[in-house]
Scaffold this motif. Structure first.
Motif, short mmCIF file in Angstrom:
data_model
loop_
_atom_site.label_atom_id
_atom_site.label_comp_id
_atom_site.label_asym_id
_atom_site.label_seq_id
_atom_site.Cartn_x
_atom_site.Cartn_y
_atom_site.Cartn_z
N GLY A 143 0.80 -1.22 0.00
CA GLY A 143 0.00 0.00 0.00
C GLY A 143 0.83 1.27 0.00
N ARG A 144 2.16 1.15 -0.13
CA ARG A 144 3.05 2.33 -0.13
C ARG A 144 3.15 2.91 -1.55
NH1 ARG A 144 6.96 3.05 3.63
NH2 ARG A 144 7.31 4.95 2.38
N THR A 145 2.03 3.47 -2.03
CA THR A 145 2.04 4.01 -3.38
C THR A 145 2.94 5.23 -3.53
OG1 THR A 145 0.07 5.31 -2.83
CG2 THR A 145 -0.29 3.16 -3.87
N ASP A 146 3.33 5.83 -2.40
CA ASP A 146 4.26 6.96 -2.47
C ASP A 146 5.62 6.54 -3.03
OD1 ASP A 146 4.22 5.61 0.20
OD2 ASP A 146 6.05 6.78 0.47
N LEU A 147 5.91 5.25 -2.90
CA LEU A 147 7.19 4.75 -3.41
C LEU A 147 7.28 4.83 -4.92
CD1 LEU A 147 7.81 1.63 -1.13
CD2 LEU A 147 8.97 3.85 -1.05
N PHE A 148 6.14 4.88 -5.59
CA PHE A 148 6.15 5.05 -7.05
C PHE A 148 6.80 6.37 -7.41
CE2 PHE A 148 2.47 1.95 -7.36
CZ PHE A 148 3.16 1.02 -8.13
N PHE A 149 6.45 7.42 -6.66
CA PHE A 149 7.04 8.73 -6.92
C PHE A 149 8.54 8.71 -6.64
CE2 PHE A 149 8.40 12.96 -5.52
CZ PHE A 149 8.03 13.72 -6.62
N THR A 150 8.93 8.06 -5.55
CA THR A 150 10.34 7.98 -5.17
C THR A 150 11.15 7.28 -6.26
OG1 THR A 150 9.79 7.92 -2.82
CG2 THR A 150 11.97 7.12 -3.46
N LEU A 151 10.67 6.13 -6.71
CA LEU A 151 11.39 5.36 -7.72
C LEU A 151 11.36 6.06 -9.08
CD1 LEU A 151 10.24 1.76 -6.72
CD2 LEU A 151 12.47 2.82 -6.32
N THR A 152 10.28 6.78 -9.34
CA THR A 152 10.23 7.57 -10.58
C THR A 152 11.30 8.65 -10.56
OG1 THR A 152 7.85 7.19 -10.84
CG2 THR A 152 8.78 9.08 -11.99
N SER A 153 11.47 9.29 -9.43
CA SER A 153 12.51 10.32 -9.29
C SER A 153 13.89 9.72 -9.53
CB SER A 153 12.46 10.96 -7.90
OG SER A 153 11.21 11.60 -7.69
N VAL A 154 14.13 8.53 -8.96
CA VAL A 154 15.41 7.86 -9.16
C VAL A 154 15.64 7.57 -10.64
CG1 VAL A 154 16.72 5.75 -8.70
CG2 VAL A 154 15.46 6.87 -6.85
N GLY A 155 14.60 7.09 -11.32
CA GLY A 155 14.72 6.77 -12.73
C GLY A 155 15.04 7.99 -13.59
N LEU A 156 14.38 9.12 -13.29
CA LEU A 156 14.62 10.34 -14.07
C LEU A 156 16.00 10.91 -13.79
CD1 LEU A 156 11.12 12.04 -13.76
CD2 LEU A 156 12.07 10.83 -15.72
N ALA B 231 -5.10 11.58 -16.17
CA ALA B 231 -6.05 12.25 -15.28
C ALA B 231 -7.21 11.34 -14.88
CB ALA B 231 -6.57 13.52 -15.93
N THR B 232 -7.46 10.30 -15.69
CA THR B 232 -8.57 9.40 -15.40
C THR B 232 -8.15 8.19 -14.57
OG1 THR B 232 -8.22 8.13 -17.44
CG2 THR B 232 -9.64 10.07 -17.58
N LEU B 233 -6.86 8.07 -14.31
CA LEU B 233 -6.36 6.91 -13.58
C LEU B 233 -6.50 7.11 -12.08
CD1 LEU B 233 -3.06 6.23 -15.58
CD2 LEU B 233 -5.27 5.09 -15.84
N GLU B 234 -6.73 6.02 -11.38
CA GLU B 234 -6.85 6.07 -9.92
C GLU B 234 -5.51 6.43 -9.28
OE1 GLU B 234 -8.06 3.11 -6.19
OE2 GLU B 234 -8.32 2.46 -8.27
N ASN B 235 -4.41 5.95 -9.89
CA ASN B 235 -3.09 6.22 -9.34
C ASN B 235 -2.14 6.64 -10.47
OD1 ASN B 235 -0.79 6.41 -7.81
ND2 ASN B 235 -0.57 4.22 -7.45
N PRO B 236 -2.13 7.96 -10.81
CA PRO B 236 -1.24 8.43 -11.88
C PRO B 236 0.23 8.19 -11.58
CG PRO B 236 -2.89 10.10 -11.32
CD PRO B 236 -2.97 9.03 -10.26
N ARG B 237 0.59 8.12 -10.30
CA ARG B 237 2.00 7.90 -9.95
C ARG B 237 2.51 6.58 -10.51
NH1 ARG B 237 2.81 9.82 -3.64
NH2 ARG B 237 2.47 12.07 -3.99
N GLN B 238 1.65 5.57 -10.51
CA GLN B 238 2.06 4.28 -11.06
C GLN B 238 2.29 4.40 -12.57
OE1 GLN B 238 -0.78 1.09 -10.61
NE2 GLN B 238 0.79 -0.48 -10.81
N ALA B 239 1.44 5.18 -13.24
CA ALA B 239 1.60 5.37 -14.68
C ALA B 239 2.91 6.11 -14.98
CB ALA B 239 0.42 6.16 -15.23
#
Length: 327
Positions: A31-44, A165-173
């Motif tokens: 349930g730690r969806t905030d990690l998507f943002f963290t890992l996205t930052s690492v990737g960029l 914008a229509t996704l439940e969790n844009p961070r995952q996208a």
């Protein structure tokens, strides 16, 4: 053409499974969806660092990647908010514009070497920041805010990319998008290194005068590599702006440019995937030391110095010892 060894193929399969299957499953289960943002930052950050690594490949120390990341972020934001362009079209255009500016800047400064080139690139980020503050199109210190999320892409009624914008969790996208971009970036980097262009870059790194004497157009190669490097910075910055839905003159600072360089040193300048590993270690290493409070920077810097002393070729220079004590 080049071929991958069995070990390299196994490594690629493990990497793809980890990034595209295992990590999303673990995040979903915790349930730690905030990690998507963290890992996205690492990737960029790894994408931008890949560009810095490429300039090292021609013997130049690039401490100005933050400037091109900022430029890419602004170009994409302006095209999306003021021209009504799709983000997916603005993304490559941001990279191309960053590469174009790099060519204009690189023509005079790439003649410099060593600390002289490094010092010039060091001030680029500050110059771009001041420019963003002064230009009306960038809204000065207010920046560009309320950037819409990436829209959908459909061909013949088939949805290739959903509307974020229509996704439940844009961070995952954003995570999956960044993962694909990172894979494409490092695949391109690997291809460059193992091509004729890569061989010419290595010859320039060793001795530019000798390379020029045998007919290598070193000026053209320097400009080309610097443009490709800045392209990576531009698309990385454009993605950051889209995720944050805002861009400010302070979005990328001199410290970011320095970190891009450190990522390359830590991972290993002699290894294509060095910037990726270096980014991962530095990003999470800094966070892990957060509990040390005012001693965080002291410990962090000391560890970096120790690593550079004992592993001057980066973390990827480590080798498992084989039976018999040989490496």
């Amino acid at each position: 053409m080049f071929r991958l060894s069995t070990f390299q193929w196994v490594g690629l399969v493990v990497f793809f499974l980890a990034v595209f299957v295992i990590v999303p499953m673990v995040i979903a289960s915790t349930g730690r969806t905030d990690l998507f943002f963290t890992l996205t930052s690492v990737g960029l950050l790894a994408i931008a660092s890949a560009g810095v690594w490429l300039t090292f490949y021609i013997g130049r120390i690039n401490i100005g990647q933050g400037a091109f990341a900022l430029l890419g972020a602004y170009v994409s934001a302006i095209l999306v908010t003021k021209a009504g362009m799709s983000f997916w079209l603005s993304l490559p255009l941001a990279g191309v514009f960053a590469a174009f500016v790099a060519v204009l800047i690189g023509l005079p400064i790439l003649r410099l070497r060593g600390v002289y080139f490094a010092m010039i690139t060091l001030v680029l980020t500050q110059v771009f920041t001041l420019t963003a503050l002064a230009l009306p199109i960038t809204n000065g210190a207010k920046g560009i805010t309320s950037i819409p999320l990436p829209g959908g892409v459909s061909i013949f009624g088939i949805t290739l990319i959903p509307d974020f914008a229509t996704l439940e969790n844009p961070r995952q996208a954003f995570y999956f998008t960044t993962a694909v971009l990172m894979v494409l970036t490092y695949a391109a980097l690997y291809r460059i290194v193992n091509s004729r262009l890569g061989h010419l870059c290595r010859s320039m790194q060793q001795n530019e005068e000798l390379a020029s004497s045998i007919g290598v157009n070193i000026s053209y190669i320097r400009i080309l590599i610097f443009a490709i490097s800045s392209f990576f910075g531009g698309i990385g910055g454009a993605m950051f702006g889209s995720i944050a839905q805002s861009v400010y003159p302070s979005s990328f600072q001199v410290a970011d440019s320095v970190n891009f360089m450190l990522n390359c040193f830590l991972g290993g300048l002699g290894y294509v995937f060095g910037p990726m590993l270096g980014t991962l270690v530095l990003y999470f290493g800094w966070d892990l030391l957060f509990e040390l409070g005012k001693y965080q920077m002291l410990v962090y810097s000391s560890l970096l110095i120790v690593l550079m002393l004992f592993l001057p070729n980066g973390l990827l220079s480590l080798r498992m010892r084989k039976p018999g004590g040989k490496k």
